[in-house]
Design a protein around this motif. Structure first.
Motif, short mmCIF file in Angstrom:
data_model
loop_
_atom_site.label_atom_id
_atom_site.label_comp_id
_atom_site.label_asym_id
_atom_site.label_seq_id
_atom_site.Cartn_x
_atom_site.Cartn_y
_atom_site.Cartn_z
N SER A 50 8.35 -49.48 -16.75
CA SER A 50 8.82 -48.71 -15.48
C SER A 50 9.27 -47.08 -15.88
O SER A 50 9.73 -47.00 -17.04
CB SER A 50 9.93 -49.52 -15.05
OG SER A 50 10.57 -48.83 -14.21
N ASN A 51 9.12 -46.35 -15.12
CA ASN A 51 9.54 -45.10 -15.03
C ASN A 51 10.95 -45.02 -14.80
O ASN A 51 11.63 -43.69 -14.39
CB ASN A 51 8.48 -43.98 -14.24
CG ASN A 51 7.36 -44.13 -15.05
OD1 ASN A 51 7.26 -43.82 -16.46
ND2 ASN A 51 6.21 -44.01 -14.36
N ASN A 52 11.51 -45.81 -14.05
CA ASN A 52 12.78 -45.86 -13.27
C ASN A 52 13.90 -46.69 -13.58
O ASN A 52 14.50 -47.24 -12.90
CB ASN A 52 12.41 -45.74 -11.73
CG ASN A 52 11.45 -44.73 -11.23
OD1 ASN A 52 11.92 -43.43 -11.37
ND2 ASN A 52 10.24 -44.93 -10.83
N VAL A 105 8.09 -46.22 -21.78
CA VAL A 105 6.78 -45.59 -21.29
C VAL A 105 6.45 -44.51 -22.29
O VAL A 105 5.65 -44.39 -23.14
CB VAL A 105 6.77 -45.40 -19.99
CG1 VAL A 105 5.50 -44.46 -19.90
CG2 VAL A 105 6.91 -46.45 -18.92
N LYS A 106 7.60 -43.65 -22.75
CA LYS A 106 7.44 -42.47 -23.63
C LYS A 106 6.85 -43.10 -25.15
O LYS A 106 5.99 -42.60 -25.80
CB LYS A 106 8.44 -41.69 -23.68
CG LYS A 106 8.66 -40.84 -22.32
CD LYS A 106 9.81 -39.80 -22.25
CE LYS A 106 9.95 -39.16 -21.23
NZ LYS A 106 11.21 -38.39 -21.46
N LYS A 136 15.66 -44.99 -17.83
CA LYS A 136 14.54 -44.29 -17.62
C LYS A 136 13.40 -44.67 -17.62
O LYS A 136 12.95 -45.78 -17.82
CB LYS A 136 14.73 -42.67 -17.62
CG LYS A 136 16.34 -42.30 -17.06
CD LYS A 136 16.42 -40.73 -17.18
CE LYS A 136 17.84 -40.26 -16.85
NZ LYS A 136 17.97 -38.94 -17.31
N ASP A 137 12.34 -43.71 -18.50
CA ASP A 137 11.08 -43.80 -19.00
C ASP A 137 11.04 -43.99 -20.18
O ASP A 137 9.78 -43.58 -20.66
CB ASP A 137 10.16 -42.78 -18.19
CG ASP A 137 10.23 -41.64 -18.52
OD1 ASP A 137 11.45 -41.35 -18.98
OD2 ASP A 137 9.55 -40.54 -18.33
#
Length: 298
Positions: free
Chosen positions: A104-106, A71-72, A67-68
């Motif tokens: 990416s968040n996905n 990013v986190k 998932k993300d």
């Protein structure tokens, strides 16, 4: 109890890392540590993986959606994106798929291959180091005899964050496990070993150990059962330590044991997958050509 400290053999490129052998009730406990008062670069160049029958050349899709998470971790400073990309620019650069793990968040399920196993190792290392978990806060890493959790290769060796690694150690609640999920992670972690040392994943003193802890947390949080956790943990270990698991497979064949039907939990136990267990395996088979190793650095 007396501790004997000596340099690990065959690790001349990592002159900063030493092995602490704690003799506890007659059992040797190998602990990868960093010396105090010494700033040392512990990031290693990638090893050349041996293309073999266990290393899943087409890759293994893990039962966890990323998932993300990248990013986190970048937003939290656990991964400094510039440092991470600079490291890999010296190794040919990140692929587009690998870049998406950070941006990416996905992202879908993680896929680990012989080619990207080092990148996945570092992603999971960052996550396992930073995600808040009782194993990091109350487990062997906090034992006072080791002088603090910051002295291990899994912590002092992580130099790809903003600020020091200990500023992120068990500091971020990226995922929260239920009591049942935490019990599952602890139970499985205590039974998964790695050929670079004699500690289980419950004592994640090196990058492979803390990365495996992160993977177990992700699997538990996404509903993976205990049997499958062992199955995928073995596949990942075999990609991180390809030569070692080829030797273990050779040992199984010499004993008329079917590798394909063997219990992954048994293979991952200290009997075969710990440093001492692996040495016993090697002593009973013909020497195998070692084309690649697994150092405790990014």
């Amino acid at each position: 109890m007396e501790n004997e400290i000596k340099k690990e053999k065959n690790m001349s490129p990592i002159t900063s890392i030493i092995i602490v052998i704690a003799l506890i009730t007659g059992t040797s406990l190998y602990t990868v540590r960093l010396p105090k008062n010494q700033e040392t670069e512990t990031l290693l160049p990638p090893t050349q993986l041996n293309k073999n029958t266990i290393s899943f050349q087409n890759g293994v899709e893990l039962p966890v959606r990323w998932k993300d998470m990248g990013v986190k971790m970048v937003e939290a400073g656990v991964i400094d994106k510039a440092k991470f990309e600079n490291l890999y620019s010296q190794r040919g650069g990140l692929s587009e798929t690998e870049k998406k793990l950070l941006t990416s968040n996905n992202n879908e399920n993680l896929v680990i291959t012989p080619e990207n196993s080092g990148v996945i190792l570092n992603m999971l290392w960052a996550f396992g180091l930073a995600n808040k978990n009782p194993i990091l806060e109350n487990g062997p890493m906090m034992d006072k005899r080791y002088g603090g959790a910051g002295n291990f290769a899994s912590t002092g060796g992580w130099t790809l964050s903003k600020g020091g690694a200990m500023g992120h150690y068990s500091m971020h609640s990226f995922i929260k496990l239920t009591n049942e999920q935490q019990d599952l992670v602890e139970r499985v972690a205590k039974n998964i070993y790695r050929p670079c040392c004699d500690n289980s994943t419950y004592f994640p003193d090196c990058n492979h150990g803390i990365a495996m802890l992160g993977l177990l947390e992700l699997m538990a949080s996404q509903g993976v059962n205990e049997t499958d956790m062992y199955k995928f943990a073995l596949k990942v270990n075999a990609l991180w330590f390809p030569d070692q698991y080829e030797s273990i497979k050779t040992f199984f064949a010499s004993k008329n044991m079917d590798w394909n039907t063997a219990d992954p939990k048994k293979i991952l136990s200290s009997e075969y997958s710990s440093a001492s267990g692996y040495q016993k395996v090697l002593s009973q088979i013909k020497p195998q050509p070692q084309k690649g190793g697994a150092g405790c650095g990014a």
